[in-house]
Scaffold this motif. Structure first.
Motif, PDB file in Angstrom:
ATOM      1  N   VAL A   5      41.784  57.670   6.891  1.00 31.64           N
ATOM      2  CA  VAL A   5      41.894  58.298   5.576  1.00 31.64           C
ATOM      3  C   VAL A   5      42.977  59.360   5.617  1.00 31.64           C
ATOM      4  N   ALA A   6      43.495  59.698   4.437  1.00 30.72           N
ATOM      5  CA  ALA A   6      44.423  60.821   4.276  1.00 30.72           C
ATOM      6  C   ALA A   6      43.641  61.918   3.566  1.00 30.72           C
ATOM      7  N   PRO A  25      49.268  69.879   2.584  1.00 30.50           N
ATOM      8  CA  PRO A  25      48.067  70.127   3.399  1.00 30.50           C
ATOM      9  C   PRO A  25      47.088  68.955   3.379  1.00 30.50           C
ATOM     10  N   ARG A  26      47.538  67.854   3.889  1.00 26.72           N
ATOM     11  CA  ARG A  26      46.759  66.614   3.958  1.00 26.72           C
ATOM     12  C   ARG A  26      46.925  66.067   5.373  1.00 26.72           C
ATOM     13  N   THR A  27      45.879  65.482   5.926  1.00 22.92           N
ATOM     14  CA  THR A  27      45.912  64.979   7.297  1.00 22.92           C
ATOM     15  C   THR A  27      45.439  63.532   7.326  1.00 22.92           C
ATOM     16  N   ILE A  28      46.218  62.689   7.992  1.00 25.02           N
ATOM     17  CA  ILE A  28      45.768  61.321   8.268  1.00 25.02           C
ATOM     18  C   ILE A  28      44.846  61.402   9.481  1.00 25.02           C
ATOM     19  N   VAL A  75      45.251  62.421  13.382  1.00 22.26           N
ATOM     20  CA  VAL A  75      46.337  61.527  13.795  1.00 22.26           C
ATOM     21  C   VAL A  75      47.694  62.112  13.406  1.00 22.26           C
ATOM     22  N   LEU A  76      47.933  62.302  12.116  1.00 20.83           N
ATOM     23  CA  LEU A  76      49.221  62.810  11.636  1.00 20.83           C
ATOM     24  C   LEU A  76      49.009  63.819  10.527  1.00 20.83           C
ATOM     25  N   PHE A  77      49.857  64.838  10.477  1.00 25.13           N
ATOM     26  CA  PHE A  77      49.938  65.658   9.287  1.00 25.13           C
ATOM     27  C   PHE A  77      50.791  64.910   8.266  1.00 25.13           C
ATOM     28  N   TYR A  78      50.471  65.081   7.011  1.00 28.16           N
ATOM     29  CA  TYR A  78      51.023  64.214   5.972  1.00 28.16           C
ATOM     30  C   TYR A  78      52.329  64.777   5.410  1.00 28.16           C
TER      31      TYR A  78
END
Length: 510
Positions: free
Chosen positions: A403-404, A254-257, A475-478
């Motif tokens: 950031v992530a 559960p981290r997002t760029i 931007v992206l899911f990690y």
């Protein structure tokens, strides 16, 4: 991978291999990017929960549900103002002292005086009810408290761990491993604790190494110098996947760029300017060709793992540079002689900073730079220490930062979102110079909401506001990439990155 770089990596691999592989049957060697400077849970507690030295009152399963930890059970009064926790029997710290309510009260009081998640909680009093009972009284109902009690900054240490009242001299935790050697910022050794209250660890010792470049960490696991390497760079993935004695694990977390931006900047204050920048991004290309994990493109800030906060009906964000150009033209931006947009004598030029701890960020930042250039936005990319981003937020110099963001830092992201987007709309890792009147009230209401359906509805309303207003651009899911040597058995990954689960692992027979 470019041929020259590939040859350099192979040459370095040969040099590492000449040093001899790590085949010690007693020691599991792990490598990661994050350095540490202390034994203080408020600063570096993540290292000690991952290495299973220190434990918290509550735990979290893979779905984010709270589980018993050092507290075998808990209950909340009907008015939501007092939490009662019952500690496990026969738990001992690594120094032999028993776990009791007094030790828990002291550890939590120290945690709430230091920077950390407990500072945000409206705690009035923490007290011992009896030898194994702890009560936490609140000024108002606060649902996230359980998740905060599972956070690394709230681990419970022996009273003997502290010197000068609250500084940690030597960490004495309750986990299946005890701290044996501490060499900041690059090396920690832990040893199995035979007096552990739960299932004992199988591997006698573990060694954690950090501070190396991502490419070097990948080469170390290929050469047998390291058993497990966390947080790989995209360029190393293909080479690692071709190694017969290494397995690469890809785990969604559960981290997002995302792009943190200064919405108070005159170029970024209009919502349509932020939307144009979002539409300029080729998320599918970045995911497939640069990060090499197709399907991880983000259409919102909160990842699917946090289901209450994720909008299933939100369509993907497709790249649309023509619409991006029209939106910017409607805001008065016109191409200059070199194609860079201009308005009122100013060029649309910004600086995007990121950090090296997450190796894919620099690669993604370079792609964002090129894609924004195509719609007339000039971006200079800089690499800073991760601490430089909140510092630039506070002094007002930040323009853009890649950031992530870890939305699973606590099991329920409510407290994190309140810090990022609550009153004032200015969080170190969230919004900057942005305000919304509805969102702070929704966040405050959720702190006391005990009806799951209403909680989910308001959480998703918050997610929709963030998706529409774009105070931060997803931007992206990690996806966490981990390389594991073949001799390691029973590897498991915690999606909340709280625990490396090394006590469950073993070595294959020689």
């Amino acid at each position: 991978m470019r041929p020259f770089r590939h040859l350099c990596l192979l040459s370095l691999l040969a040099c590492l291999g000449a040093c001899g592989p790590n085949q010690d049957p007693e020691v599991l060697t792990l490598g990661g990017p994050f350095e540490f400077t202390s034994q203080d849970p408020a600063r570096d507690g993540f290292v000690y929960t991952r290495l299973q030295v220190a434990e918290s009152l509550l735990e979290v399963d893979d779905a984010g549900r709270l589980l018993p930890g050092l507290a075998q059970g808990w209950a909340v009064d009907d008015d939501g103002l007092t939490w009662h926790l019952r500690l496990r029997e026969k738990v001992r710290f690594h120094d032999g002292l028993p776990l009791d309510a007094d030790a828990v009260v002291r550890a939590l009081e120290i945690a709430r005086r230091k920077p950390g998640v407990l500072r945000s909680a409206p705690i009035v009093e923490i007290r011992a009810e009896d030898r194994l009972g702890v009560a936490i009284r609140l000024a108002r109902p606060y649902n996230p408290l359980g998740a905060l009690l599972a956070h690394y900054s709230t681990v419970i240490l022996s009273p003997a761990s502290y010197r000068d009242g609250s500084e940690v001299g030597w960490m004495q935790g309750t986990g299946p491993y005890r701290l044996e050697a501490f060499d900041p910022p690059h090396r920690i050794r832990v040893t199995r604790f035979d007096g552990y209250w739960g299932t004992p660890a199988r591997i006698p010792q573990a060694l954690y190494l950090t501070g190396h470049r991502a490419e070097s960490r990948a080469l170390q696991v290929m050469a047998g110098q390291t058993d497990i390497v966390y947080t790989l760079d995209p360029a190393s993935l293909d080479l690692l996947r071709r190694q017969k004695d290494i397995r690469v694990h890809s785990d969604a977390i559960p981290r997002t760029i995302q792009i943190k931006l200064n919405a108070g900047h005159p170029f970024l204050a209009e919502r349509d300017a932020r939307l144009a920048m979002s539409l300029a991004l080729d998320r599918q290309g970045i995911a497939s060709h640069l990060v090499r994990v197709p399907g991880m493109e983000a259409n919102q800030l909160i990842p699917p793992a946090l289901a209450d906060w994720h909008l299933d009906d939100l369509p993907p964000i497709r790249r649309d540079p023509e619409r991006a150009r029209r939106l910017l033209a409607d805001l008065g931006w016109r191409p200059g002689p070199d194609g860079i947009l201009q308005r009122a004598g100013q060029r649309f030029r910004l600086t995007l900073v990121t950090y090296a701890d997450r190796p894919e960020l620099a690669v993604v930042a370079t792609a964002i730079q090129a894609q924004l250039r195509e719609v007339g936005v000039a971006v200079a990319v800089g690499i800073v220490n991760s601490s430089g981003i909140p510092s630039a937020h506070h002094d007002g110099s930040l323009q853009l930062a890649l950031v992530a963001r870890n939305y699973g830092n606590v099991a329920d992201p409510l407290s994190l979102l309140a810090a990022d987007y609550g009153d004032g709309g200015n969080g170190d890792w969230g919004a900057m110079g942005w305000r919304n009147e509805e969102l702070p009230a929704l966040l405050r209401g959720l702190e006391a909401e005990r009806d799951p359906a209403r909680y989910r509805a308001d959480a998703r309303r918050i997610a929709r506001i963030l998706a529409e207003e774009l105070p931060v651009i997803p931007v992206l899911f990690y996806t966490q990439q981990t390389a594991v040597a073949a001799r390691v058995r029973d590897f498991g990954f915690d999606p909340y990155e709280r625990n490396y689960r090394i006590s469950r692992m073993s070595f294959a027979s020689p």
